[in-house]
Design an enzyme around this catalytic site. Sequence first.
Site, PDB file in Angstrom:
ATOM      1  N   ASP A 127       0.881  -1.067   0.076  1.00 58.02           N
ATOM      2  CA  ASP A 127       0.065   0.032   0.025  1.00 58.02           C
ATOM      3  C   ASP A 127       0.917   1.159   0.015  1.00 58.02           C
ATOM      4  O   ASP A 127       0.585   2.107  -0.940  1.00 58.02           O
ATOM      5  CB  ASP A 127      -1.133  -0.059   1.198  1.00 58.02           C
ATOM      6  CG  ASP A 127      -2.025  -1.079   1.097  1.00 58.02           C
ATOM      7  OD1 ASP A 127      -2.399  -1.474  -0.016  1.00 58.02           O
ATOM      8  OD2 ASP A 127      -2.413  -1.406   2.214  1.00 58.02           O
ATOM      9  N   LYS A 170      -6.507  -0.673   6.048  1.00 53.70           N
ATOM     10  CA  LYS A 170      -7.619  -2.064   6.072  1.00 53.70           C
ATOM     11  C   LYS A 170      -8.717  -1.150   6.475  1.00 53.70           C
ATOM     12  O   LYS A 170      -8.693  -0.017   7.129  1.00 53.70           O
ATOM     13  CB  LYS A 170      -7.137  -2.984   6.985  1.00 53.70           C
ATOM     14  CG  LYS A 170      -5.729  -3.739   6.692  1.00 53.70           C
ATOM     15  CD  LYS A 170      -5.844  -4.383   5.580  1.00 53.70           C
ATOM     16  CE  LYS A 170      -4.784  -5.301   5.257  1.00 53.70           C
ATOM     17  NZ  LYS A 170      -4.822  -6.238   3.970  1.00 53.70           N
ATOM     18  N   ASP A 230       0.023  -0.336   5.909  1.00 56.97           N
ATOM     19  CA  ASP A 230      -1.039  -1.278   5.378  1.00 56.97           C
ATOM     20  C   ASP A 230      -2.409  -0.820   5.827  1.00 56.97           C
ATOM     21  O   ASP A 230      -2.733  -0.818   6.869  1.00 56.97           O
ATOM     22  CB  ASP A 230      -1.048  -2.678   5.646  1.00 56.97           C
ATOM     23  CG  ASP A 230      -1.490  -3.590   4.907  1.00 56.97           C
ATOM     24  OD1 ASP A 230      -2.187  -3.290   3.834  1.00 56.97           O
ATOM     25  OD2 ASP A 230      -1.819  -4.831   5.234  1.00 56.97           O
TER      26      ASP A 230
END
Length: 387
Positions: free
Chosen positions: A272, A287, A285
């Site tokens: 990412d 989410k 990352d």
Amino acid sequence: MARLTGQLLSKLMCSKSNRSVSFSISLRFKTTKTYDVKEIIQLNYDNFNLYGPKLNRKSKKLTKSEEKSEYHTSSPIESNKQSEKSGKLTKSKASNKQINSDKEKLDKNSEESNKNNEKKGNKEIKVPFQRKIDPAIDYILTYPMVRSEAEVDNSVLVQSAGHLIPSVTRIISETMSDLSRFYLERWKKKMISELGAEGFKKHQEETFRNGSNLHANIQHFLSGIPESELNIYKDNTGHWDSIRRVLQDVKEAVAIEEAVKHKDLCYQGKFDCVAVYKDRLCLVDWKTSKKTKPTIKDTFDNPIQVAAYIGAINNSQLLQDRGMDQITNGAIVIAYPDGQPAHVHTMDQKLCEENWKIWLERLHMYWKKVRETKLKCDDKNILTKNL
């Protein structure tokens, strides 16, 4: 009267002669030692079985520890004999027969075991296409997370992968534990029972679409586009409100949504973001989740995924080409659709190293399965050709 006395004297002489004869016989028996020779032979045989061959003590002076270890037992029968009191060895024929029979049984058992071993060995040799996994893949388990100058022979993995190098998400999915798989299947059944098959499919598509849109908005914002100019989708307004405060702490975005490949371990993926978060270079990352995840344990395999991307970035030239050093930290950011503040789970180098080891175990497990499947296919092809 003379006859009587003569007879008495003759009887006495005979009795004396008999005594003398018997005495001489007994004396001769003791001097010749016919019985003692048999006994000595039996004792020597028993001592040999109990203690082994007699050593020449004059040739070398032994220490006390060596004298204790000088004799040894070689069978269960002999060890049982050692437990008897000293000097009380069996002399009867029955005991001798029993010793001989026990010895014969041991010999027969040893011969039968040798035959069985030989048969087993022949069977193992005769079994076609029986192979072991190439030990060349064991280097995976000790590969460092940071960049290493050591040369690695990854030809086995390259041949196993072929043209398709597996992704991080695929490896994690195929090496999932039985317990994690059980929970995942239970969650799917629950969602299908509530939404139906079509409803669950639409839910999955919506979740994927929202995640992709949020990633695009984050990418544009970190690239320098003002928030007022961002095209935030209606379904992502809550996620954006949840993550807005976290984005204020992200200063320098080094790489966003880029693919990376680990050449030595033969896997790839698309991470990412690599950016400076709170004065540390981290792999971030992003989410989304409807369920709150206040601890890093609630993120399941996400830390393993982060460690896998960090190792792949360090193995590549991505950071070096941009004047950056290696990366050893990570962060998992969970955004919620209701707008509540996002949870940020930071991973220092120690935690990243721990998850890197878990990732290597999962990666080794994956390649082992691939190798086993390929060898089975090759064996079937060889067998069909021979038929």
